[in-house]
Design a protein around this motif. Structure first.
Motif, PDB file in Angstrom:
ATOM      1  N   ARG A  23      28.345  28.353  38.372  1.00  0.00           N
ATOM      2  CA  ARG A  23      29.473  29.213  38.042  1.00  0.00           C
ATOM      3  C   ARG A  23      29.199  29.887  36.716  1.00  0.00           C
ATOM      4  O   ARG A  23      28.119  29.805  36.174  1.00  0.00           O
ATOM      5  N   GLY A  24      30.158  30.503  36.133  1.00  0.00           N
ATOM      6  CA  GLY A  24      29.903  31.278  34.934  1.00  0.00           C
ATOM      7  C   GLY A  24      30.413  30.605  33.684  1.00  0.00           C
ATOM      8  O   GLY A  24      30.395  29.399  33.536  1.00  0.00           O
ATOM      9  N   ASP A 444      31.490  36.719  33.490  1.00  0.00           N
ATOM     10  CA  ASP A 444      31.092  35.652  34.403  1.00  0.00           C
ATOM     11  C   ASP A 444      29.660  35.902  34.871  1.00  0.00           C
ATOM     12  O   ASP A 444      29.145  37.030  34.796  1.00  0.00           O
ATOM     13  N   GLU A 446      27.093  34.776  38.351  1.00  0.00           N
ATOM     14  CA  GLU A 446      27.103  34.171  39.685  1.00  0.00           C
ATOM     15  C   GLU A 446      25.716  34.234  40.290  1.00  0.00           C
ATOM     16  O   GLU A 446      25.052  35.280  40.252  1.00  0.00           O
ATOM     17  N   SER A 488      37.104  36.573  36.680  1.00  0.00           N
ATOM     18  CA  SER A 488      35.943  35.932  37.290  1.00  0.00           C
ATOM     19  C   SER A 488      35.488  36.772  38.465  1.00  0.00           C
ATOM     20  O   SER A 488      36.162  37.735  38.859  1.00  0.00           O
ATOM     21  N   SER A 490      32.946  36.346  42.407  1.00  0.00           N
ATOM     22  CA  SER A 490      32.257  35.439  43.325  1.00  0.00           C
ATOM     23  C   SER A 490      31.520  36.251  44.382  1.00  0.00           C
ATOM     24  O   SER A 490      32.019  37.289  44.825  1.00  0.00           O
ATOM     25  N   ASP A 535      40.131  31.606  37.208  1.00  0.00           N
ATOM     26  CA  ASP A 535      38.932  31.263  37.966  1.00  0.00           C
ATOM     27  C   ASP A 535      39.176  31.508  39.444  1.00  0.00           C
ATOM     28  O   ASP A 535      40.336  31.672  39.886  1.00  0.00           O
ATOM     29  N   GLY A 579      38.821  25.781  35.145  1.00  0.00           N
ATOM     30  CA  GLY A 579      37.886  25.986  36.240  1.00  0.00           C
ATOM     31  C   GLY A 579      38.312  25.311  37.524  1.00  0.00           C
ATOM     32  O   GLY A 579      39.126  24.380  37.520  1.00  0.00           O
TER      33      GLY A 579
END
Length: 583
Positions: A23-24, A444, A446, A488, A490, A535, A579
């Motif tokens: 994750r970041g 972030d 990924e 965030s 993803s 998050d 998180g």
């Protein structure tokens, strides 16, 4: 035979599916990423004409031929041969209330599972007692035969198993105390009891009435493998003993005499296989009529049936059936210059090895393309076909890329700082840091699904890609309200899309990321949030995601299942939550 198949298949599946996803800033996790909508397989086994997996939840799913109920569905209907039968439409095998599986192994027409409580259940064909139920009645082909109605196998009073292996028509279990018990077909002594009577097909033959196999004074087993009619055990002193059918020298004793079919042939009277001066074994695998061992120096030796090249010696000669063929006279299989093996598995008449550079090589029968070379030409039966002349299997691109940057071990991650600096740890490659414009910071980082690259996200919506991360463009922040910021982002499971989440719960997309899901509007800007979104995490299918608020509130969309949040528990965090990771 099948436990060896499982071992290699597991290694390959892991290379394909188990991907570390750092994750970041402010959080870390690892997550297993399957393809869209697919469950993760942890264990796989191939039977005669069927295949079974244990998923990441411990469920068992089987498909293929079901003539004897070996799929465990209470019918005899084949599955996987028609559209719409797989995926969510393929029911899990009913193992009993609350029960899951940790291992699976399949014979020709029967299947066995090692359950989470270390008991064993078997279903399918039982004409020779291979299900170990004290009768010859097959199970799994009629309604009401599975689940709690399918008894666990009686191994002994208080006896539980740590490993199982099936051949075509017999089954073996390695118990917690290191003893081995086998049942089913026994014409050649493959059950190791000093006779040729089948076991498990009549009442009173299992449990304490079935003696453990005599491996020798003080000896126990650490691994087992079942061939067609022979069985081998890796012992606690790293030696190998084999018994049963020996028509092709698969027992490695320099004869073709069966062992275990007459009294006085087991225990200390059965010599360990001669692997060479000072050599011991770390793994074993049995094909239909051949056996292979992975030695302590990471070389491979094979003996028994040599036709089709399954032994890998450049000929079709049997080995182990005549004196003087074993020990130092049995060469190691040529895997290529400088190459060694880390795992081995035997099919019916072919063999595969996982090499030290994470590639796979297979040799022997190739009539159905089982060597993975894009043809049906067998290899290993003629000179010049092994070593560097035997090409490794061309794995799918994602697997090849994953292997390329995880050749040591899959342990690594990237850490990103707000100033754009990216620090690699473990086996993560140094790929670079992100370039920041004045007034921007890093939001972030990924990783790609292969773990061979990553994206970074800046506060202005710009995405920078490193390694194998594709260029998917930048996020357009024009729809954000005053004071709304990115929180965030993803990637999708395919690695061809990105979601970005703002602190107000707005969702932005790039590539194949879906902006909204049916029945779930994932824009929270109109809701009076108790705290900002900080998050996010997508579901493995790519059909949903979770968002986390700083107050511990969790929001679920698409196929993400809401399981609770801190506000729902009446918990007020002393500090903001930071998180969210998946179970």
């Amino acid at each position: 035979m099948w436990i060896g198949r499982f071992f290699l298949a597991l290694a390959v599946v892991a290379a394909l599916l188990v991907v570390p996803r750092p994750r970041g800033v402010g959080a870390d996790s690892s997550e297993s990423i399957p393809g869209p909508g697919r469950a993760l397989a942890q264990v796989i086994t191939a039977g005669g004409n069927s295949t079974c997996v244990v998923t990441e939840t411990g469920a068992v799913k089987c498909w293929g031929s079901n003539s004897s109920g070996q799929l465990g569905q209470g019918d005899n209907t084949d599955r996987g041969d028609n559209p719409g039968e797989m995926g969510a439409n393929l029911p899990a095998v009913d193992l009993g209330a609350g029960r899951t599986a940790t291992a699976i192994t399949a014979g020709t027409n029967h299947t066995c599972a090692l359950l989470d409580n270390d008991t064993v259940k078997c279903w399918g064909n039982n004409v020779l007692g291979q299900l170990g139920q004290g009768d010859a009645n097959s199970r799994g082909g009629d309604p009401g035969e599975m689940g709690d109605n399918l008894p666990t196998i009686n191994l002994s009073r208080g006896g539980t198993a740590t490993a199982i292996s099936t051949s075509g028509v017999h089954t073996c279990a390695l118990l917690h105390n290191g003893t081995v018990k086998c049942w089913g077909y026994n014409l050649n002594g493959g059950l190791g009891q000093g006779h040729t009577d089948d076991i498990g097909d009549n009442p009173g033959e299992m449990g304490n009435n079935l003696p453990p196999i005599d491996l020798g004074a003080g000896r126990t087993a650490t691994a087992i493998t079942a061939g067609d009619s022979h069985t081998c055990a890796l012992l606690d002193n790293s030696t190998v003993k084999c018994w049963g059918d020996n028509s092709y020298g698969q027992l490695g004793q320099g004869t073709t005499d069966d062992i275990g079919d007459n009294p006085g042939e087991m225990g200390d009277n059965l010599p360990p296989v001669d692997l060479g001066a000072g050599r011991t074994a770390t793994a074993i695998t049995a094909g239909s009529f051949h056996t292979c061992a992975l030695l302590d120096n990471n070389t491979v030796k094979c003996w028994g049936y040599g036709s089709f090249g399954g032994l890998g010696y450049g000929d079709s000669v049997k080995r182990g059936d005549d004196p003087g063929e074993m020990g130092d006279n049995l060469p190691a299989v040529d895997l290529g210059a400088g190459r060694t093996a880390t795992a081995i598995t035997a099919g019916s008449v072919h063999t595969c090895a996982l090499l030290d550079n994470s590639t796979v090589k297979c040799w022997g029968d190739n009539s159905t393309g089982q060597l993975g070379q894009g043809d049906t030409t067998r290899r290993g039966d003629d000179p010049g076909e092994m070593g560097d002349n035997l090409l490794p299997i061309d794995l799918p691109a994602a697997a090849g890329a994953w292997i390329a940057c995880h050749s040591s071990k899959p342990t690594g991650y990237w850490l990103g700082e707000a100033d754009g600096t990216i620090y690699p740890f473990g086996d993560a490659d140094t790929l670079g840091s992100t370039a920041l414009l004045a007034g921007t910071t890093l939001v972030d980082t990924e990783a790609t699904p292969t773990g061979c690259g990553y994206w970074t996200l800046r506060t202005d919506g710009a995405i920078e890609q490193f390694g194998d991360a594709p260029d998917l463009g930048d996020f357009n922040l024009s729809s954000l309200t005053a004071g709304e910021h990115l929180a965030s982002f993803s990637p999708t499971p395919t690695g061809q899309g990105l979601w970005a989440f703002t602190d107000r719960g707005r969702v932005l997309t790039l590539g194949d990321a879906k902006p909204k899901f049916a029945g779930a509007i994932s824009d929270l800007t109109s809701i009076n949030l108790a705290g900002p979104i900080i998050d996010s995490i997508p579901t493995p299918s790519g059909e949903g995601y979770y968002m986390l608020g700083s107050d511990g509130g969790v929001f679920a969309f698409g196929d993400a299942t809401f399981a609770g949040s801190l506000p729902g528990l009446g918990v007020i965090p002393n500090q903001p939550t930071v998180g969210l990771v998946p179970d």
